[in-house]
Design a protein around this motif. Structure first.
Motif, short mmCIF file in Angstrom:
data_model
loop_
_atom_site.label_atom_id
_atom_site.label_comp_id
_atom_site.label_asym_id
_atom_site.label_seq_id
_atom_site.Cartn_x
_atom_site.Cartn_y
_atom_site.Cartn_z
N GLY A 130 0.82 -1.20 0.00
CA GLY A 130 0.00 0.00 0.00
C GLY A 130 0.85 1.25 0.00
N ILE A 131 0.18 2.39 -0.09
CA ILE A 131 0.84 3.69 -0.04
C ILE A 131 0.25 4.49 1.12
CG2 ILE A 131 -0.79 4.72 -1.69
CD1 ILE A 131 1.57 6.42 -2.72
N MET A 132 1.10 5.15 1.87
CA MET A 132 0.65 5.96 3.00
C MET A 132 0.99 7.42 2.71
SD MET A 132 0.32 7.51 5.98
CE MET A 132 2.02 8.01 6.15
N ILE A 133 -0.03 8.20 2.43
CA ILE A 133 0.14 9.61 2.09
C ILE A 133 0.18 10.46 3.36
CG2 ILE A 133 -0.97 11.59 0.97
CD1 ILE A 133 0.30 9.57 -0.97
N ASP A 134 1.18 11.30 3.45
CA ASP A 134 1.31 12.27 4.55
C ASP A 134 1.15 13.66 3.94
OD1 ASP A 134 2.57 14.21 6.36
OD2 ASP A 134 3.28 12.48 7.50
N THR A 135 0.20 14.44 4.43
CA THR A 135 -0.06 15.75 3.83
C THR A 135 1.17 16.65 3.88
OG1 THR A 135 -1.00 16.53 5.94
CG2 THR A 135 -2.54 15.67 4.30
N HIS A 136 1.95 16.56 4.94
CA HIS A 136 3.17 17.35 5.05
C HIS A 136 4.14 17.00 3.92
CE1 HIS A 136 7.35 17.99 6.37
NE2 HIS A 136 6.90 19.05 7.02
N HIS A 137 4.32 15.70 3.67
CA HIS A 137 5.31 15.27 2.69
C HIS A 137 4.87 15.57 1.26
CE1 HIS A 137 7.00 13.70 6.22
NE2 HIS A 137 6.63 12.43 6.12
N VAL A 138 3.57 15.47 1.00
CA VAL A 138 3.07 15.82 -0.34
C VAL A 138 3.41 17.28 -0.64
CG1 VAL A 138 1.01 16.15 -1.76
CG2 VAL A 138 1.21 14.13 -0.30
N PRO B 190 -1.42 17.16 -6.09
CA PRO B 190 -2.41 16.25 -5.49
C PRO B 190 -3.24 15.50 -6.52
CG PRO B 190 -2.40 18.33 -4.31
CD PRO B 190 -1.54 18.52 -5.53
N LYS B 191 -3.40 16.06 -7.71
CA LYS B 191 -4.20 15.38 -8.72
C LYS B 191 -3.56 14.07 -9.17
CE LYS B 191 -6.34 19.61 -10.52
NZ LYS B 191 -6.47 20.52 -11.69
N MET B 192 -2.24 13.92 -8.93
CA MET B 192 -1.58 12.66 -9.26
C MET B 192 -2.17 11.49 -8.46
SD MET B 192 2.44 13.81 -9.33
CE MET B 192 3.00 12.12 -9.51
N LEU B 193 -2.74 11.79 -7.31
CA LEU B 193 -3.30 10.74 -6.46
C LEU B 193 -4.48 10.05 -7.12
CD1 LEU B 193 -3.19 12.71 -3.09
CD2 LEU B 193 -1.68 10.83 -3.75
N ARG B 194 -5.13 10.74 -8.06
CA ARG B 194 -6.31 10.17 -8.71
C ARG B 194 -5.97 8.98 -9.60
NH1 ARG B 194 -11.32 12.55 -9.14
NH2 ARG B 194 -11.59 14.31 -7.71
N SER B 195 -4.73 8.89 -10.01
CA SER B 195 -4.34 7.79 -10.90
C SER B 195 -4.02 6.51 -10.14
CB SER B 195 -3.11 8.20 -11.72
OG SER B 195 -1.97 8.36 -10.88
N ASN C 256 -8.51 14.10 -3.35
CA ASN C 256 -8.05 13.38 -4.53
C ASN C 256 -7.72 11.93 -4.21
OD1 ASN C 256 -7.83 15.04 -7.12
ND2 ASN C 256 -6.99 16.46 -5.61
N MET C 257 -8.13 11.47 -3.04
CA MET C 257 -7.92 10.08 -2.63
C MET C 257 -9.16 9.62 -1.88
SD MET C 257 -5.09 10.81 0.38
CE MET C 257 -5.39 9.32 1.33
N PRO C 258 -9.34 8.33 -1.71
CA PRO C 258 -10.51 7.87 -0.96
C PRO C 258 -10.41 8.26 0.51
CG PRO C 258 -9.04 6.04 -1.41
CD PRO C 258 -8.52 7.20 -2.19
N ILE C 259 -11.54 8.32 1.18
CA ILE C 259 -11.54 8.59 2.61
C ILE C 259 -11.10 7.34 3.34
CG2 ILE C 259 -13.01 9.09 4.59
CD1 ILE C 259 -14.59 10.97 2.78
N VAL C 260 -10.09 7.50 4.17
CA VAL C 260 -9.50 6.40 4.94
C VAL C 260 -9.34 6.90 6.38
CG1 VAL C 260 -8.26 5.35 3.00
CG2 VAL C 260 -7.19 7.22 4.28
#
Length: 278
Positions: A161-169, A176-181, A230-234
């Motif tokens: 899996g991938i773990m997105i951190d808002t700080h690191h993005v 952020p639109k890259m997350l949609r792919s 731009n990503m699902p709610i988790v």
């Protein structure tokens, strides 16, 4: 919409597993994110739940009495000369506590090597029904979304899996639109926090802010909603270390303010995105 939140260890760094679980429960978190794989830092105090049966029993008592759950165990770093088997004890702890995920990051520039080790890590974690969620860190070996996706593209593990951190993005200057792919199956949880809008050019200053001066959601300049929508709610694990806030409020009040501001922000701005079945 109901959002779920976890309290990450870095937010209340110097707490034992029992202490962080109690704080999380008292403040209304749904989950707690425990550190059971240590970084080798000089100020770390190790709480090994595999070896300390009394402490493990106390943690379970807090979980059972409050309904709090363990979201993930951190941090399975991939670095030169490492052996993934050194993380198996922490995975056993995660399984015993019914955790769902192992957080990982990569701290070497050797692509072939770290892809091999990430696959080994996923294989080992699968024995314990755990996902391995790769977090990119702008000061690490894998430092942006593109490099992270290259790792995922080179693994066939169902539990990767991938773990997105808002700080690191924000610090990596990723769109952020890259997350949609990214297929929905890769998203299991995320780290959220805010920070100053200006991105430090000095790595030492970036590291300092990362470790001790993140901000409550809405206080800084990160366009958090653009990332989360731009990503699902988790489940959102709040990783928000701030030494000044802790000095002023103490750990529990800081953790309470973290979840209050995060919930307010998400309820105002976060809708997530709908994904087609992939």
């Amino acid at each position: 919409m109901k959002f779920e939140f976890s309290l990450a260890q870095l937010t209340v760094l110097h707490t034992s597993p029992v202490e962080i679980a109690k704080i999380a429960a008292n403040c209304g978190y749904d989950y707690v994110s425990l550190r059971q794989i240590y970084m080798g830092l000089s100020d770390e105090v190790k709480y090994d739940l595999k070896k300390d049966k009394k402490l493990m029993k106390e943690v379970k008592e807090v979980l059972n009495s409050t309904g709090l759950k363990v979201l993930d165990i951190e941090l399975a770093r991939i670095y030169d000369g490492m052996d993934v088997r050194e993380y198996e004890g922490a995975m056993e702890v995660a399984a015993e506590l019914n955790a769902k995920h192992i957080l990982s990051s990569i701290w070497t520039d050797k692509k072939g090597y770290y892809i091999e080790k990430f696959n080994e890590l996923c294989e080992l974690a699968a024995k314990y029904n755990l996902t391995v969620d790769l977090e990119y860190v702008p000061i690490a070996g894998v430092k942006n979304l593109k490099e992270t996706l290259e790792v995922l593209d080179n693994t066939n593990a169902d539990n990767a899996g991938i773990m997105i951190d808002t700080h690191h993005v924000h610090r990596a200057k990723d769109d952020p639109k890259m997350l949609r792919s990214i297929p929905e199956k890769y998203f299991h949880f995320a780290h959220i926090c805010d920070a100053c809008k200006d991105i430090p050019s000095d790595e030492e200053e970036m590291t300092r802010i990362l470790r001790e001066e993140r901000l409550y959601l809405g206080e800084g300049g990160i366009e958090i909603k653009d990332i989360l929508n731009n990503m699902p709610i988790v489940p959102y694990s709040i990783e928000l270390p701030n030494l000044k806030k802790v000095a002023e409020y103490g750990y529990e009040e800081h953790a309470k303010r973290c979840i209050e501001t995060a919930r307010d922000y998400c309820e105002k701005y976060v809708t997530g995105r709908e994904y087609a079945t992939i």
